[in-house]
Design a protein around this motif. Structure first.
Motif, PDB file in Angstrom:
ATOM      1  N   ASP A  15      14.384   5.276 -15.143  1.00 23.31           N
ATOM      2  CA  ASP A  15      13.151   6.693 -15.046  1.00 23.31           C
ATOM      3  C   ASP A  15      12.266   6.094 -13.531  1.00 23.31           C
ATOM      4  O   ASP A  15      11.592   4.801 -13.968  1.00 23.31           O
ATOM      5  N   GLY A  16      12.117   6.745 -12.571  1.00 27.43           N
ATOM      6  CA  GLY A  16      11.746   6.475 -11.707  1.00 27.43           C
ATOM      7  C   GLY A  16      11.477   7.003 -10.486  1.00 27.43           C
ATOM      8  O   GLY A  16      11.023   7.150  -9.436  1.00 27.43           O
ATOM      9  N   ASN A  17      12.226   8.284 -10.505  1.00 28.22           N
ATOM     10  CA  ASN A  17      12.577   9.263  -9.479  1.00 28.22           C
ATOM     11  C   ASN A  17      10.390   9.619  -8.431  1.00 28.22           C
ATOM     12  O   ASN A  17      10.848   8.839  -7.248  1.00 28.22           O
ATOM     13  N   GLY A  18       9.427   9.723  -9.102  1.00 29.23           N
ATOM     14  CA  GLY A  18       8.650   9.534  -8.303  1.00 29.23           C
ATOM     15  C   GLY A  18       7.722   8.655  -7.594  1.00 29.23           C
ATOM     16  O   GLY A  18       7.148   8.472  -6.629  1.00 29.23           O
ATOM     17  N   GLU A  19       8.557   7.095  -7.987  1.00 35.57           N
ATOM     18  CA  GLU A  19       7.708   6.297  -7.541  1.00 35.57           C
ATOM     19  C   GLU A  19       7.908   5.853  -6.366  1.00 35.57           C
ATOM     20  O   GLU A  19       7.066   5.460  -5.342  1.00 35.57           O
ATOM     21  N   ARG A  20       9.606   6.057  -5.572  1.00 33.59           N
ATOM     22  CA  ARG A  20       9.258   5.369  -4.514  1.00 33.59           C
ATOM     23  C   ARG A  20       8.636   6.656  -3.518  1.00 33.59           C
ATOM     24  O   ARG A  20       7.875   6.218  -2.463  1.00 33.59           O
ATOM     25  N   ALA A  21       8.355   7.924  -3.617  1.00 38.02           N
ATOM     26  CA  ALA A  21       8.033   8.647  -3.081  1.00 38.02           C
ATOM     27  C   ALA A  21       5.935   8.775  -3.367  1.00 38.02           C
ATOM     28  O   ALA A  21       5.206   8.518  -1.324  1.00 38.02           O
ATOM     29  N   ALA A  22       5.849   7.913  -4.477  1.00 33.58           N
ATOM     30  CA  ALA A  22       4.610   7.396  -3.552  1.00 33.58           C
ATOM     31  C   ALA A  22       4.214   6.729  -3.517  1.00 33.58           C
ATOM     32  O   ALA A  22       2.808   6.354  -2.411  1.00 33.58           O
ATOM     33  N   ALA A  23       4.763   5.435  -3.638  1.00 30.67           N
ATOM     34  CA  ALA A  23       5.096   3.972  -2.895  1.00 30.67           C
ATOM     35  C   ALA A  23       4.905   4.154  -1.134  1.00 30.67           C
ATOM     36  O   ALA A  23       4.618   3.589  -1.015  1.00 30.67           O
ATOM     37  N   GLU A  24       5.659   5.286  -0.525  1.00 30.45           N
ATOM     38  CA  GLU A  24       6.369   5.279   0.495  1.00 30.45           C
ATOM     39  C   GLU A  24       4.498   6.039   1.065  1.00 30.45           C
ATOM     40  O   GLU A  24       4.500   5.749   2.365  1.00 30.45           O
ATOM     41  N   PHE A  25       4.381   6.704   0.213  1.00 27.76           N
ATOM     42  CA  PHE A  25       2.982   7.597   0.790  1.00 27.76           C
ATOM     43  C   PHE A  25       1.848   6.528   1.083  1.00 27.76           C
ATOM     44  O   PHE A  25       1.395   6.493   1.994  1.00 27.76           O
TER      45      PHE A  25
END
Ligand SMILES: [Zn+2]
Length: 433
Positions: free
Chosen positions: A28-38
């Motif tokens: 589980d870590g779906n949103g982490e990539r998007a937040a880290a890319e942001f």
């Protein structure tokens, strides 16, 4: 010119809008990539070349270094985790991933644990680069995944696989500290975390005799495990006054004029109102049963029952804790221990002086005191690199706000004023330490 204070509220809202909630399942870590890319994009906009590192699919981490004036001095690590614990929108006054600004607060999951600090450090990192400001020492900014599941895909992973990112780092700041506690009208103490408890996750199992639910049973695994965890629950571990808590309670006594009796720390704790639960948990070990499972059908006595206990142990008490728990559970209970160590440093040195100076400059009359956090943070992972860790994510809080209950709680929110105060304090610290 855009200042960090101008940006911080917007950044906090934007960060909250990424649903970075994770569970204990490492997939589980779906949103982490998007937040880290942001985060990486915001850093790149300001002129950095940040390092984006995935420890596993979508488990994004971002690290960037801002060189300081004196490369001979140890670097300071400023880290924050991007992940949050889950939130059920049905329970909240606003949607937990809205980042809504309302009634003087930024609302949402992560507002104080700990996207507020991520927003503050991101805003300052951007400003320093844009304006070519050179801090006294190297600053490494790290934005991390997986803290809420122990950092195995975040801080711990980076320490193990990419330790060179933290070359030369001697000290670190992050959660949970730097926040105000109003001890009497208009008098604020700011708590800096210098120690945290160790964590022990204990999986328990009892095996018994399976059979039909209609018969006489003398060897019921469910009942035996229930009795064992009830014994554990009934136990109160002894009060232990650690160094930081002694200094903290004496400091508060000076501020309030109410004497502190070392023989009765609980009387002092009781005076803290909403914060009493947090402070009380820093004075003794705890062991709470958090999961219990057994059985599949009403008329079948199962052969196995299992439970999980969340144990938190004061520095230096690991062996004693293990002995006591083992004795309370008794010989029939199978135990599987997984532990993360306690963390502790001293409340002194140039960095601590700079924290105090930064807080007093923005809140004259503030008293800065050390304390021990009953929970755990990524400081545990960085301790393995010999880094001294402090909880310092500065926030001035209104006296009526039940700050402790906001962590992992419903309607988590951070005061806009407090956030702007925090960015000013952090700016003074990073440029003065
Ligand atoms: Zn946290």
């Amino acid at each position: 010119m855009v200042t960090a204070e101008d940006e911080v509220v917007g950044l906090a809202s934007e960060l909250i809008r990424f649903d970075t909630s994770i569970t204990d399942d490492p997939r589980d870590g779906n949103g982490e990539r998007a937040a880290a890319e942001f985060v990486a994009e915001r850093l790149a906009d300001a002129g950095y070349a940040p390092e984006y590192v995935e420890s596993g699919p979508r488990r994004g981490n971002v690290v960037v270094r801002l060189p300081g004036a004196d490369p001979g001095r140890g670097a300071l690590l400023v880290h924050g985790h991007l992940d949050v614990v889950p939130a059920d929108p049905a329970e909240w006054s606003v949607h937990p991933f809205s980042g809504e600004v309302r009634d003087g607060y930024v609302w949402g999951r992560g507002a104080i644990d700990m996207k507020h600090m991520v927003a503050m450090s991101l805003a300052l990192a951007r400003r320093y680069r844009r304006e070519s400001l050179v801090p006294p020492r190297d600053i490494v900014f790290a934005f991390l995944a997986d803290e809420e599941a122990g950092g195995f895909q975040g801080a711990r992973w980076l320490v193990e696989h990419r330790p060179e990112l933290f070359d030369g780092v001697t000290e670190a700041i992050s959660e949970v500290g730097g926040f105000s506690l109003t001890v009497r009208d208009g008098v604020r103490a700011y708590l800096v975390q210098t120690a945290e408890k160790g964590a022990v996750w204990l999986r328990l199992k009892v095996r018994g005799t399976a059979g039909h639910g209609s018969l006489v049973h003398t060897d019921n695994a469910v009942a035996r495990l229930a009795a064992a965890v009830t014994r554990l629950d009934g136990h109160r571990f002894p009060l232990v006054l650690t160094g930081p808590m002694r200094e903290f309670l004496h400091g508060v006594a000076e501020l309030t004029g109410v004497p502190f009796d070392e023989a009765d720390p609980e009387a002092a704790v009781a005076r803290f109102g909403n914060a009493a639960r947090l402070i009380g948990a820093a004075l003794r070990d705890t062991a709470n049963v958090t999961m219990f499972s057994a059985g599949v059908k009403a008329n079948v006595v199962p052969s196995v029952a299992s439970a999980t206990v969340d144990g938190r142990v004061l520095p230096g008490r690991e062996d004693e804790f293990r002995r006591t728990v083992t004795e309370l559970l008794g010989p029939d209970v199978e135990q599987d221990w997984a532990s993360l160590p306690p963390v502790a440093t001293t409340f002194d040195g140039r960095l601590v002086d700079a924290m105090t100076a930064a807080l007093v400059a923005e809140d004259p009359g503030a008293r800065v005191l050390p304390y021990l956090l009953p929970g755990g943070t990524d400081a545990k992972a960085f301790q393995a690199l010999g880094i001294r860790s402090f909880g310092f994510a500065p926030l001035r809080l209104p006296p009526s706000l039940d700050f402790t209950s906001l962590f992992h709680g419903v309607d988590e929110r951070v005061p806009v004023d407090g956030l702007r105060f925090g960015v000013r304090v952090l700016d003074r610290l990073l440029r003065g330490c």
